[in-house]
Design a protein around this motif. Structure first.
Motif, PDB file in Angstrom:
ATOM      1  N   SER A 336       0.736  -1.309   0.138  1.00  0.00           N
ATOM      2  CA  SER A 336      -0.132  -0.168   0.074  1.00  0.00           C
ATOM      3  C   SER A 336       0.712   1.168  -0.102  1.00  0.00           C
ATOM      4  O   SER A 336       0.222   2.176  -0.478  1.00  0.00           O
ATOM      5  CB  SER A 336      -0.728  -0.076   1.217  1.00  0.00           C
ATOM      6  N   GLN A 339       1.791   2.889  -3.633  1.00  0.00           N
ATOM      7  CA  GLN A 339       0.965   3.528  -4.507  1.00  0.00           C
ATOM      8  C   GLN A 339       1.426   5.088  -4.802  1.00  0.00           C
ATOM      9  O   GLN A 339       1.685   5.553  -3.601  1.00  0.00           O
ATOM     10  CB  GLN A 339      -0.546   3.228  -3.679  1.00  0.00           C
ATOM     11  N   VAL A 340       1.410   5.463  -5.722  1.00  0.00           N
ATOM     12  CA  VAL A 340       1.518   6.763  -6.291  1.00  0.00           C
ATOM     13  C   VAL A 340       0.537   7.659  -6.654  1.00  0.00           C
ATOM     14  O   VAL A 340       0.102   7.129  -7.813  1.00  0.00           O
ATOM     15  CB  VAL A 340       2.881   6.875  -7.113  1.00  0.00           C
ATOM     16  N   ASP A 341      -0.043   8.470  -6.028  1.00  0.00           N
ATOM     17  CA  ASP A 341      -1.029   9.351  -6.635  1.00  0.00           C
ATOM     18  C   ASP A 341      -0.935  10.181  -7.988  1.00  0.00           C
ATOM     19  O   ASP A 341       0.241  10.808  -7.915  1.00  0.00           O
ATOM     20  CB  ASP A 341      -1.678  10.232  -5.667  1.00  0.00           C
ATOM     21  N   ARG A 386      -6.062  13.971  -5.559  1.00  0.00           N
ATOM     22  CA  ARG A 386      -5.845  13.748  -4.094  1.00  0.00           C
ATOM     23  C   ARG A 386      -5.646  15.183  -3.669  1.00  0.00           C
ATOM     24  O   ARG A 386      -4.614  15.792  -4.040  1.00  0.00           O
ATOM     25  CB  ARG A 386      -4.838  12.810  -4.021  1.00  0.00           C
ATOM     26  N   LYS A 403       2.459  12.252 -10.091  1.00  0.00           N
ATOM     27  CA  LYS A 403       3.325  11.073  -9.870  1.00  0.00           C
ATOM     28  C   LYS A 403       4.141  11.229  -8.771  1.00  0.00           C
ATOM     29  O   LYS A 403       5.247  10.700  -8.658  1.00  0.00           O
ATOM     30  CB  LYS A 403       3.817  10.609 -11.173  1.00  0.00           C
TER      31      LYS A 403
END
Length: 676
Positions: A336, A339-341, A386, A403
Motif C-alpha cells: 500500500s 501507491q503513487v497518486d 488527491r 506522480k
C-alpha cells in the motif's frame, strides 16, 4: 404428508366427538405450540425469517377453533371437558365464580382491544409502506449493480428478498384478521357455553335429571372459564408473537441481546431512576422497604453497567491496537505504501478553509469541475485528484505533484484578491506585488474593499480558490500526456466500441496494440490537440496502421484528419500572423533525419541547431511584444522533427503543417526562421 394429515385431522375434530383424554393432550399441545411460536419470534433476527408465519397463524387458529367446538360439545353434552379445562377453571376462579369471570373478561379485553388491534394496525401499515418502498429499493439495487458495487448474483438475492418482504407483509395484513376474529369467536363461544349450559343443566337434558340453577351456574361457568382460558391463553401468546413479528426490525443479533444493549447502554439513567425511587420511599407514604431496596438495586446495577462499559471500551481499544499492530507487521501491507497518486494538491493549514465544505470552501467542487472541463476540452480522462493538508508547508502555500514529484507551487494571501492588469489599464492601484502562478504574469494582492474599485478600473480580479484551480488546470493540461495510462486508453476504446464495434474489432489488436494507440494519443495531448473525436482518430489509425507502425508518423496522419479542429483552435482570427521556415532549412532538417529500429530521429550538428534557436527566439520575442501567440507553419514531413527540436527552448510554440490548416483560413507570414 404429516401437515396434510394434521389439517385434515383438525377438520375431523369439528365433526367427530373426541374422548376427554385426547382433548387434554390437544389442549397441552396447543399451549406448547403457542410458546414455541412466541419464542421463535423473539429470537428471529428478521421478520422474513418466519416467512411461513401467516400460514402458521391460520392453521393454529383453525386448530384452536376445532378444540373450542370439541370442548363445547363435551361441556354441553357431558357437563365435563377433561382435566385441563377443569383445572384451569378451578385454579383461576379460586372457588369464586365472579373472580373467575372478571379475570377471563380482562384477558379477553387485553387480547382483543390491545394486542390484536395493535398488531392488525401495524401489519396493515407495514404492508402499505413495504409495497410503496418497492420501486425505490429496486432502483437502488439497479444503481448499485450499474456502478459495480454489487454483482448480478447479489442483485438477484436482494431482489428476491424485497419480493419476500412484500409477500410476507401483504400476507400478514390479511392473516392478522384471523387473530382478531378468533378473539371475537372466543367471546361468542363463552356466552354460548354459559347460556347453553344453564338451559341444559336446569332442564336435565344433559345429565338426565334437572339440577338447581345455582349449581348449574357454578358448574358450567367454571367449565366455560376453563375452556375459555385454555384456548385464550395460547391465542394471547400467538397474538403477542404476531405483534412482535410485525414490529421487528432487521438486526444482526436476537431481540433479547438488542434490548439489553439499548436499555443498559446509559448507566446514568439507572442511577437517576434508582435515586428517584429512594427519594420517593423516604419522603412519601409509599412502602420504603420496597422502594428503597429496588432503588439501591438500580444504583448497584448502574455501577455494574458502567464498569462493564469501561472494560468493553478498553478491550475494544486494545483489540483495535492489536489488529493495527498485526496489520503493520504483515509484509504485504508494504504494498500500500508503493501507491503513487497521479495528481496531488498539498496545501498549508491556512488554506484548509478553502477546501473544507463545512467552512464554506468550494475547492473540492472546483476540482470536480476541472476534471469535467478538461474532459470536454481535450477529451481525456483526468485521474482522481488527491487533496491533502501538509503541516510542513507555509500556512498559505500549496504545491502540485504529478506522480509524487513536485511540479509547481504557489502562495496565496487569505482574504485577499489577485488583480492583474490586462495590458490596457494605465491607472495604478495600491497592493502587494506578486506573480500570478499559472502564467507568471505580474499581479497585485488587494484587499476585499479594493475589489470593486479594481474591477471598475479594468483589472482582472480573481479570488484565491480560482487562482489555485487555474494553476492546477494548467499544470494538468501541460502534463496530461504523462497521465494517460493504458487503462485509460482501454476505457476510451470500450466507450467507442459501444457504438462502433466494427471499427474497434478491425483496429485492436489486429492493426495496433493499446500501447501504440496510447503513444499516438499522448503525442496529440502533448501539443494540446483534443482527442475527443476518437472515431476519426481510430479510423485514421486503421487506415494507416497497416502501412507503418511509427507512432510519430501515425500522429501526423491523425493531425491531418483533425485539421479542421486544430485550425479552429489555433488559427481563430480573421487574419492570422504566422512564422514560416525557410525551404533551405526544411531541406537541411530532412537531410538530418536518421532511421533506426526504434524509429526516426533528427541528427543536426550543434552549430546549425544554435542558429535555429537564435533565429526562432527573435521571432517569438517579436510575437510576444505585440501580444500574439507565436505559430509556426511548416511542411508536413518536417513538422514533427522541428517540434521536437524546439521543445526545450519554446515548449509553448505551436507548430502546424500545411496539411492541418483549413483552406478557408487567411494567414500572413510576418517572420521566417532561416540559417542566414
Amino acid at each position: 404428508m404429516f401437515l396434510g394429515a394434521f389439517v385434515i385431522s383438525i377438520i375431523m375434530m369439528i365433526i367427530i366427538p373426541l374422548p376427554q383424554w385426547i382433548l387434554d393432550i390437544f389442549f397441552t399441545i396447543n399451549i406448547a405450540v403457542a410458546l414455541i411460536i412466541l419464542l421463535n419470534t423473539l429470537f428471529s433476527k428478521e421478520a422474513t425469517d418466519m416467512s411461513m408465519f401467516p400460514s402458521i397463524l391460520l392453521i393454529t387458529t383453525l386448530f384452536r377453533l376445532a378444540l373450542n367446538i370439541s370442548s363445547t360439545r363435551s361441556i354441553l353434552g357431558e357437563g365435563y371437558a377433561g382435566e385441563v379445562v377443569n383445572a384451569f377453571g378451578s385454579f383461576v376462579a379460586g372457588g369464586n365464580i365472579v373472580l373467575g369471570v372478571v379475570v377471563f373478561i380482562i384477558i379477553v379485553i387485553i387480547q382483543f382491544l390491545v394486542i390484536t388491534k395493535g398488531a392488525e394496525r401495524v401489519a396493515e401499515v407495514s404492508a402499505r409502506f413495504t409495497l410503496d418502498a418497492m420501486p425505490g429499493k429496486q432502483m437502488a439495487i439497479d444503481a448499485d449493480l450499474n456502478t459495480g458495487l454489487i454483482d448480478e448474483a447479489e442483485a438477484k438475492e436482494r431482489r428476491k428478498k424485497i419480493q419476500e418482504e412484500a409477500q410476507f407483509y401483504g400476507a400478514m395484513d390479511g392473516a392478522s384478521k384471523f387473530v382478531k376474529n378468533d378473539a371475537v369467536a372466543g367471546i361468542i363461544i363463552t356466552f354460548i357455553n354459559i347460556i347453553g349450559g344453564l338451559i341444559l343443566g336446569t332442564t336435565g337434558i344433559t345429565t338426565g335429571k334437572p339440577i338447581p340453577l345455582t349449581e348449574a351456574l357454578e358448574v358450567y361457568t367454571i367449565l366455560t372459564i376453563g375452556d375459555g382460558l385454555v384456548s385464550q391463553i395460547p391465542s394471547l401468546l400467538i397474538s403477542t408473537a404476531t405483534g412482535i413479528l410485525v414490529t421487528k426490525t432487521a438486526t444482526e443479533a436476537d431481540m433479547s441481546s438488542d434490548l439489553f444493549k439499548q436499555l443498559a447502554s446509559t448507566p446514568l439513567i439507572f442511577q437517576i431512576s434508582g435515586a428517584t425511587l429512594i427519594v420517593l420511599g423516604i419522603t412519601t407514604p409509599l412502602p420504603w422497604y420496597i422502594m428503597v431496596p429496588i432503588g439501591i438495586l438500580l444504583m448497584v446495577g448502574a455501577s455494574s453497567i458502567d464498569k462493564r462499559l469501561k472494560l468493553q471500551t478498553i478491550n475494544e481499544e486494545v483489540s483495535t491496537e492489536d489488529i493495527e499492530a498485526e496489520e503493520v507487521r504483515k509484509p504485504e501491507n508494504v504494498v500500500s505504501l508503493l501507491q503513487v497518486d497521479p495528481i496531488e494538491l498539498e496545501f498549508g493549514y491556512g488554506i484548509i478553509p478553502l477546501a473544507d465544505v463545512n467552512q464554506g470552501g468550494d475547492l473540492l467542487d472546483r476540482v470536480v469541475m476541472i476534471r469535467r472541463q478538461i474532459a470536454l476540452e481535450l477529451g481525456a480522462i483526468v485521474p482522481i485528484i488527491r487533496l491533502r493538508d501538509n503541516i510542513q508547508l507555509s500556512p498559505n502555500q500549496y504545491i502540485i505533484k504529478i506522480k509524487g514529484v513536485e511540479i509547481a507551487k504557489g502562495e496565496i494571501l487569505f482574504d485577499h484578491y489577485m488583480a492583474m492588469n490586462p495590458g490596457y489599464v494605465e491607472e495604478e492601484i495600491d497592493g502587494i506585488e506578486t506573480v500570478e502562478p499559472a502564467f507568471g504574469l505580474p499581479a497585485l494582492w488587494i484587499s476585499e474593499s479594493q475589489r470593486e474599485k479594481a474591477e471598475m478600473m479594468g483589472y482582472t480580479v480573481v479570488d484565491p480558490p480560482s487562482i489555485i484551480a487555474t494553476h492546477l488546470t494548467e499544470v494538468i493540461k501541460r502534463h496530461l500526456h504523462e497521465l494517460l495510462s493504458r487503462q485509460d486508453v482501454q476505457t476510451l476504446i470500450n466507450n467507442v466500441k459501444e457504438n462502433h464495434p466494427a471499427l474497434i474489432d478491425e483496429l485492436v489488436p489486429k492493426i495496433l496494440g493499446i500501447g501504440d494507440i496510447q503513444k499516438v494519443l499522448a503525442n496529440l495531448l502533448k501539443e494540446s490537440v483534443s482527442i475527443r473525436d476518437l472515431v476519426t482518430i481510430f479510423e485514421t489509425l486503421a487506415d494507416y496502421g497497416a502501412v507503418t507502425r511509427d507512432t510519430d508518423l501515425l500522429t501526423e496522419y491523425v493531425r491531418q484528419s483533425l485539421g479542421r479542429a486544430i485550425s479552429k483552435k489555433f488559427l481563430n482570427q480573421r487574419s492570422n500572423n504566422i512564422i514560416t521556415l525557410d525551404p533551405v532549412l526544411e531541406q537541411t532538417i530532412m537531410d538530418a533525419v536518421q532511421q533506426s529500429e526504434q524509429g526516426s530521429y533528427l541528427a543536426l550538428d550543434p552549430q546549425t541547431t544554435q542558429q535555429i534557436f537564435e533565429k526562432l527566439s527573435r521571432e517569438i520575442a517579436r510575437f510576444n511584444s505585440i501580444g500574439q501567440q507565436p505559430i509556426l507553419l511548416t511542411s508536413p514531413i518536417v513538422r514533427i522533427y522541428f517540434k521536437k527540436l524546439t521543445e526545450q527552448i519554446a515548449p509553448d510554440l505551436v507548430v502546424l503543417s500545411y496539411n492541418e490548416v483549413d483552406s478557408s483560413i487567411e494567414m500572413q507570414s510576418i517572420g521566417m526562421v532561416s540559417l542566414t
